[in-house]
Motif scaffolding. Structure first.
Motif: not given
Length: 175
Positions: A102-110, A113-114, A122-130, A156-161
């Motif tokens: 849950d914490v990982d999901r919330l951290d990812l979502w935060a 959003r940035q 692109v991320l939402v369409l590729r990975y959420y909408e498949d 890459r940005t998410l990984g650096r965060s």
């Protein structure tokens, strides 16, 4: 177009059938539910104005999703001009009763959003909408290479965060 036309009933039926799905997509793209419904309603107004042409399209639903995505990306881009991005450091309330997932999901979502609007889309369409790279490119009106580079930059940005991405969230480029 007068109310009560058969074309109106076609529009109303499609909206009734797909509203919840579009609302979830709008929430993900907008970064939260506060603006999502406004964006969705704005997109519906735009589509309704062109409904006689849209209803004859091969895939009216795909056209509506494209209008929704463009509405949100454009609005977010305009809103970002001249504003400094604030980084949220922590929460005012402590977390309770959450699992590590849950914490990982919330951290990812935060962190998602940035991201800039196009990368988030692109991320939402590729990975959420498949959607595939090609479907995403068609929907966003860009090249497949742009989808791949936007996805790569976002990941890459998410990984650096410091966000942990599980292997289930990664895809081979071009699929």
């Amino acid at each position: 177009m007068a109310l009560g036309d058969s074309s109106d009933s076609d529009f109303e039926e499609l909206v009734a059938a797909r509203w919840d799905s579009w609302a979830r997509l709008a929430t993900l793209l907008a970064g939260g539910p506060q603006d999502a419904e406004d964006f969705l309603q704005s997109a519906m107004v735009a589509v309704y104005a062109k409904w006689p042409r849209v209803r004859r399209a091969d895939r009216p639903d795909a056209y509506i999703v494209k209008v929704l995505v463009n509405t949100i990306v454009s609005a977010r881009r305009r809103a970002a001009v001249g504003q400094a991005k604030l980084k949220v450091v922590g929460s005012a309330q402590p977390w309770t009763d959450t699992t590590d997932d849950d914490v990982d999901r919330l951290d990812l979502w935060a962190q998602v959003r940035q991201l800039p609007p196009r990368q988030r889309a692109v991320l939402v369409l590729r990975y959420y909408e498949d959607m595939t790279v090609r479907e995403t490119a068609d929907l966003l009106g860009c090249s497949e290479g742009t989808v791949k580079s936007q996805s790569s930059d976002a990941l890459r940005t998410l990984g650096r965060s410091g966000v942990r991405l599980s292997s289930g969230e990664e895809r081979e480029p071009g699929t």
